[in-house]
Design a protein around this motif. Structure first.
Motif, mmCIF file in Angstrom:
data_model
loop_
_atom_site.group_PDB
_atom_site.id
_atom_site.type_symbol
_atom_site.label_atom_id
_atom_site.label_comp_id
_atom_site.label_asym_id
_atom_site.label_seq_id
_atom_site.Cartn_x
_atom_site.Cartn_y
_atom_site.Cartn_z
ATOM 1 N N GLY A 205 10.853 1.738 -1.729
ATOM 2 C CA GLY A 205 9.370 1.840 -1.692
ATOM 3 C C GLY A 205 8.145 1.874 -1.175
ATOM 4 O O GLY A 205 7.499 2.914 -0.765
ATOM 5 N N GLY A 206 7.867 1.098 0.553
ATOM 6 C CA GLY A 206 9.213 0.645 0.830
ATOM 7 C C GLY A 206 9.010 0.485 2.343
ATOM 8 O O GLY A 206 8.095 0.330 3.222
ATOM 9 N N THR A 207 9.227 -1.085 2.561
ATOM 10 C CA THR A 207 9.380 -1.327 3.759
ATOM 11 C C THR A 207 9.964 -0.146 5.316
ATOM 12 O O THR A 207 9.397 -0.074 5.950
ATOM 13 C CB THR A 207 10.474 -2.324 4.639
ATOM 14 N N TRP A 208 11.221 0.787 4.511
ATOM 15 C CA TRP A 208 11.715 2.010 5.512
ATOM 16 C C TRP A 208 10.117 2.734 5.301
ATOM 17 O O TRP A 208 10.179 3.832 6.149
ATOM 18 C CB TRP A 208 13.145 2.770 4.791
ATOM 19 N N TYR B 10 4.303 4.845 -5.159
ATOM 20 C CA TYR B 10 5.436 5.383 -6.718
ATOM 21 C C TYR B 10 3.697 4.421 -7.334
ATOM 22 O O TYR B 10 4.267 2.964 -7.442
ATOM 23 C CB TYR B 10 6.575 3.841 -7.188
ATOM 24 N N PRO B 11 3.353 4.944 -7.701
ATOM 25 C CA PRO B 11 1.685 4.592 -8.730
ATOM 26 C C PRO B 11 2.362 3.194 -9.649
ATOM 27 O O PRO B 11 1.050 2.376 -9.570
ATOM 28 C CB PRO B 11 1.169 5.819 -8.641
ATOM 29 N N ASN B 12 3.331 3.799 -10.784
ATOM 30 C CA ASN B 12 3.340 2.677 -11.972
ATOM 31 C C ASN B 12 4.527 1.542 -11.297
ATOM 32 O O ASN B 12 5.409 0.630 -11.849
ATOM 33 C CB ASN B 12 3.787 3.400 -12.627
ATOM 34 N N GLU C 213 1.209 -1.408 -0.017
ATOM 35 C CA GLU C 213 0.096 -0.168 -0.087
ATOM 36 C C GLU C 213 0.717 1.533 0.395
ATOM 37 O O GLU C 213 0.852 2.215 -0.337
ATOM 38 C CB GLU C 213 -0.491 -0.114 0.744
ATOM 39 N N VAL C 214 1.927 1.221 0.645
ATOM 40 C CA VAL C 214 2.944 2.564 1.070
ATOM 41 C C VAL C 214 3.651 2.631 -0.685
ATOM 42 O O VAL C 214 3.901 3.785 -1.046
ATOM 43 C CB VAL C 214 4.306 2.518 2.694
#
Length: 413
Positions: A383-386, A67-69, A61-62
């Motif tokens: 993207g991502g975990t961070w 980064y929608p694409n 989701e994040v």
């Protein structure tokens, strides 16, 4: 510095040092601690892998929000230089416009290495006010922009150019660094002395390794030439970059374990580890490696074996795992006291984070129907975990502080 339990012969010691500097060792030793925790043997933590799908969904989701694409860049220092949507890198490119491609890459190496070494946790009271934009920035982005502006002003080079060299770094004073980072009694930065010491030590190690950093004007950026010499047919392994970073910079880390006089860097002890009891992480060195790959790509090199490097065991990724229930504390007191980076609590938390990042990444890829080549770990981190770790921390705690408090000297996190 402490001395680690070591093998008996110099050749065995050499092999152990090489092993502890490899991503394979990070995953194997962290995996050993992960299994030990999952078997219920830790006094500090439990793992709940039933939460893996939920965490992967949150991360996805994040990613889609950012980064929608799904065109995600690397998790590297270069992202921070563009904080606030400001095109600071265009300013850098303008300063470097007259240089050859290799000289530009060298300058970008200078900047990335300096900035990453200054990137340990800033604390929640410090901020940087950027005059050009009127932005007030804290934490990692604030440190990035402060170091970027100092670099562009020539503060790290003897001749005032946007570079860094050994002679200037050794002469740098705490007052100069504090001024560049706008440190005052009301705007304190955690570990300013530790950061200065790192840069001064960097100046020393540049002189000590001419095969990596050059002999006429030793500078971090000369590592570009060394790595170009290691490339084959336009390809360079990510692990080759990490090896050069670990070989060239290991002596800058203060008060660390040693084997036969070799500084091990971000390597710590834990009694549950068989053999020598050592657990390597190399967080800042891998973060730096990720940050050096982009200038190399700009030179036309193809980076191979990206996913051999590991996820970064720091408080945003580790916080994500704790805040969303993948990791649970056995004793709530852990959350209410601060812990040394050498403590069993922090070593276990970091080891669990390394393994769980691999598990989260695999689950994300499976859900998205993508391959590791299409979305490597370094992009899932970004993207991502961070980003997700920061987001959930901000929702749960004032100031987005980590769930576990760490006593930082400004050189680990």
């Amino acid at each position: 510095m402490g001395t680690a339990k070591t093998p008996s012969t110099p050749r065995e010691e050499e092999r152990l040092v090489a092993y502890l500097r490899s991503p394979e060792a990070i995953r194997e030793r962290c995996g050993e601690l992960f299994s030990w925790v999952c078997e219920g043997k830790s006094e500090n933590f439990l793992c709940d892998l039933t939460q893996l799908g939920r965490v992967a969904d949150y991360v996805m989701e994040v990613i889609r929000g950012e980064y929608p694409n799904l065109d995600v860049p690397f998790h590297s220092r270069w992202r921070h230089f563009e904080v606030g949507g400001v095109g600071r890198l265009a300013k850098l490119d303008k300063l470097l416009a007259q240089l050859s491609p290799e000289e530009k890459a060298a300058a970008k190496f200078d900047l990335a290495i300096i900035s990453v070494l200054l990137d340990a946790g800033a604390g929640d009271r410090w901020h940087y006010d950027e005059q050009e934009t009127n932005l007030r920035l804290g934490r990692s982005e604030g440190l990035a922009v402060a170091s970027f502006q100092m670099f562009c002003q020539g503060n790290f080079a003897s001749d005032g150019l946007p570079q860094a060299n050994a002679f200037r770094l050794q002469q740098l004073t705490e007052a100069e660094l504090a001024a560049g980072f706008q440190v005052t009694a009301d705007n304190p930065l955690v570990g300013i002395g530790g950061r200065l010491n790192l840069l001064q030590k960097l100046g020393q190690v540049l002189l000590a390794s001419p095969h990596l950093f050059g002999d006429t004007n030793p500078r971090p950026g000369n590592l570009v030439k060394y790595l170009l010499g290691k490339s084959e047919n336009g390809k360079l392994a990510a692990t080759t970059v990490l090896s050069a970073v670990l070989e060239g910079l290991s002596d800058i880390w203060p008060g660390r374990l040693e084997i036969a006089g070799v500084n091990l860097g971000d390597v710590w002890e834990h009694p549950a580890i068989s053999d020598d009891g050592l657990v390597p992480f190399h967080k800042l060195s891998q973060w730096l490696t990720y940050s050096l790959l982009e200038p190399l790509q700009e030179l036309g090199l193809t980076i191979t074996g990206l996913d051999r490097l590991t996820g970064l065991p720091e408080y945003r990724n580790g916080g994500l795992c704790l805040d969303l229930g993948l990791i649970n504390v056995k004793n709530p007191e852990i959350l209410h006291t601060s812990h040394s980076v050498a403590s069993a609590v922090i070593v276990e938390w970091r080891a669990l984070t390394v393994i769980l990042l691999d598990r989260i990444a695999a689950t994300v890829l499976e859900k998205l129907g993508m391959s590791p080549e299409e979305l490597p770990l370094v992009k899932i981190l970004q993207g991502g975990t961070w980003t997700a770790g920061r987001k959930i921390a901000a929702e749960l705690r004032t100031g987005g502080i980590p769930p576990i408090q760490i006593e930082s000297d400004g050189t680990v996190f």
